[in-house]
Scaffold this motif. Structure first.
Motif, PDB file in Angstrom:
ATOM      1  N   THR A  94      16.981  47.153  -7.478  1.00 17.09           N
ATOM      2  CA  THR A  94      16.841  48.266  -6.549  1.00 17.09           C
ATOM      3  C   THR A  94      15.663  49.089  -7.046  1.00 17.09           C
ATOM      4  OG1 THR A  94      19.241  48.316  -6.255  1.00 17.09           O
ATOM      5  CG2 THR A  94      18.009  50.222  -5.476  1.00 17.09           C
ATOM      6  N   GLY A  95      14.552  48.985  -6.375  1.00 22.22           N
ATOM      7  CA  GLY A  95      13.345  49.666  -6.850  1.00 22.22           C
ATOM      8  C   GLY A  95      12.905  49.054  -8.170  1.00 22.22           C
ATOM      9  N   GLU A  96      12.848  49.875  -9.200  1.00 21.71           N
ATOM     10  CA  GLU A  96      12.418  49.409 -10.521  1.00 21.71           C
ATOM     11  C   GLU A  96      13.583  49.074 -11.447  1.00 21.71           C
ATOM     12  OE1 GLU A  96       9.207  48.825 -11.540  1.00 21.71           O
ATOM     13  OE2 GLU A  96       8.792  49.110  -9.402  1.00 21.71           O
ATOM     14  N   VAL A 131      16.329  42.456 -24.742  1.00 22.42           N
ATOM     15  CA  VAL A 131      17.089  43.699 -24.604  1.00 22.42           C
ATOM     16  C   VAL A 131      16.790  44.218 -23.206  1.00 22.42           C
ATOM     17  CG1 VAL A 131      17.400  46.060 -25.434  1.00 22.42           C
ATOM     18  CG2 VAL A 131      16.990  44.212 -27.067  1.00 22.42           C
ATOM     19  N   LEU A 132      17.842  44.483 -22.453  1.00 23.78           N
ATOM     20  CA  LEU A 132      17.695  44.805 -21.035  1.00 23.78           C
ATOM     21  C   LEU A 132      18.618  45.946 -20.651  1.00 23.78           C
ATOM     22  CD1 LEU A 132      16.564  43.728 -18.234  1.00 23.78           C
ATOM     23  CD2 LEU A 132      18.722  42.495 -18.089  1.00 23.78           C
ATOM     24  N   SER A 133      18.156  46.799 -19.740  1.00 28.40           N
ATOM     25  CA  SER A 133      18.989  47.893 -19.239  1.00 28.40           C
ATOM     26  C   SER A 133      19.294  47.699 -17.767  1.00 28.40           C
ATOM     27  CB  SER A 133      18.280  49.235 -19.435  1.00 28.40           C
ATOM     28  OG  SER A 133      18.158  49.530 -20.803  1.00 28.40           O
ATOM     29  N   VAL A 134      20.520  48.031 -17.398  1.00 28.28           N
ATOM     30  CA  VAL A 134      20.952  48.024 -16.003  1.00 28.28           C
ATOM     31  C   VAL A 134      21.579  49.373 -15.707  1.00 28.28           C
ATOM     32  CG1 VAL A 134      21.380  45.528 -15.988  1.00 28.28           C
ATOM     33  CG2 VAL A 134      23.267  47.086 -16.457  1.00 28.28           C
ATOM     34  N   SER A 165      21.958  37.545  -6.326  1.00 31.96           N
ATOM     35  CA  SER A 165      21.581  38.408  -7.442  1.00 31.96           C
ATOM     36  C   SER A 165      20.131  38.171  -7.828  1.00 31.96           C
ATOM     37  CB  SER A 165      22.475  38.114  -8.664  1.00 31.96           C
ATOM     38  OG  SER A 165      23.818  38.379  -8.369  1.00 31.96           O
ATOM     39  N   ASP A 166      19.516  39.192  -8.407  1.00 27.08           N
ATOM     40  CA  ASP A 166      18.146  39.062  -8.906  1.00 27.08           C
ATOM     41  C   ASP A 166      18.125  38.672 -10.375  1.00 27.08           C
ATOM     42  OD1 ASP A 166      16.637  39.800  -6.512  1.00 27.08           O
ATOM     43  OD2 ASP A 166      17.616  41.746  -6.758  1.00 27.08           O
TER      44      ASP A 166
END
Length: 192
Positions: free
Chosen positions: A118-120, A89-92, A46-47
Motif C-alpha cells: 500500500t503505497g510505500e 530485515v523487513l518492516s510491515v 499478496s505482494d
C-alpha cells in the motif's frame, strides 16, 4: 432557587454522566473478512510472502486519544521468501488491534506472513492468511521451498571493513610518529 429535592436529582444526573464517561466501552469487532480459500490464491493476491521472526514493534505516538486502527510497524528477521523483493530485515504495518482488522503479532514469535503493498509500505491484516509458523503447516507444505533473502552486498561489507582498516593504519602511523618524536627529543636532552 432549587429545592433540596431538585439538588439531589441534579447531583444524581451529574454523577451518572461523569460515571459513564469514566467507563470504557466494550470493544466491538468491526472486522469482517472474506477468507481466502487456498494458499495459491493468497500468494497470488499478496505482494510479499515470507517466513520471519518479529524482532521489533514501533507504535506512532499520539498526543490525544488513540484508535484501534492506528498503524503499528512490525520489524521481522526474514528466514525464507516465497514472493516479493524481501530484505533480510523487513518492516510491515498493521492496524493496532484485531478490532480494526490488524494482525496482533508478538515479539520473538515466528510467522508466515502474507503482505500487500500500500503505497510505500507492506501491510498485513487479520484477513490475510498470516499465521504463526507453528500453525502454518499446510501453508508451508503448499508453498514448498522458498528462497533465502538476499544478504548485505559483499561490496558494502568490504567497504565497511576497508574503512575500519584505513582508520587503524592511520592511528598506528600516528602512534609510531609520536614515539619517534618523543625518543628524538629525549635523546637530544641527554646529549647536553
Amino acid at each position: 432557587m432549587l429545592s433540596s429535592r431538585k439538588w439531589i436529582w441534579f447531583g444524581v444526573v451529574i454523577s451518572v454522566l461523569l460515571g459513564s464517561a469514566a467507563l470504557k466501552p466494550e470493544a466491538a469487532s468491526a472486522c469482517s473478512c472474506a477468507i481466502v480459500s487456498n494458499v495459491q490464491e493468497a500468494k497470488q493476491s499478496s505482494d510479499a510472502v515470507f517466513d520471519g521472526t518479529v524482532i521489533g514493534k514501533k507504535t506512532a505516538s499520539k498526543l490525544f486519544a488513540s484508535s484501534s486502527a492506528d498503524p503499528v510497524t512490525w520489524t521481522f528477521q526474514v528466514n525464507e521468501v516465497w514472493k516479493g523483493k524481501v530484505a533480510p530485515v523487513l518492516s510491515v504495518t498493521s492496524a493496532e488491534s484485531g478490532d480494526s482488522c490488524g494482525y496482533e503479532f508478538r515479539e520473538g514469535q515466528r510467522y508466515v506472513v502474507y503482505a500487500r503493498k500500500t503505497g510505500e509500505t507492506l501491510d498485513v491484516s487479520l484477513c490475510s492468511r498470516t499465521a504463526l509458523y507453528s500453525a502454518a503447516g499446510q501453508d508451508l507444505a503448499d508453498l514448498g521451498v522458498g528462497s533465502v533473502p538476499p544478504q548485505q552486498p559483499a561490496a558494502a561489507a568490504d567497504s565497511q571493513s576497508g574503512f575500519l582498516l584505513w582508520w587503524l593504519l592511520l592511528l598506528a602511523a600516528a602512534a609510531v610518529l609520536a614515539a619517534m618524536i618523543y625518543y628524538k627529543r629525549r635523546s637530544k636532552k641527554q646529549t647536553f
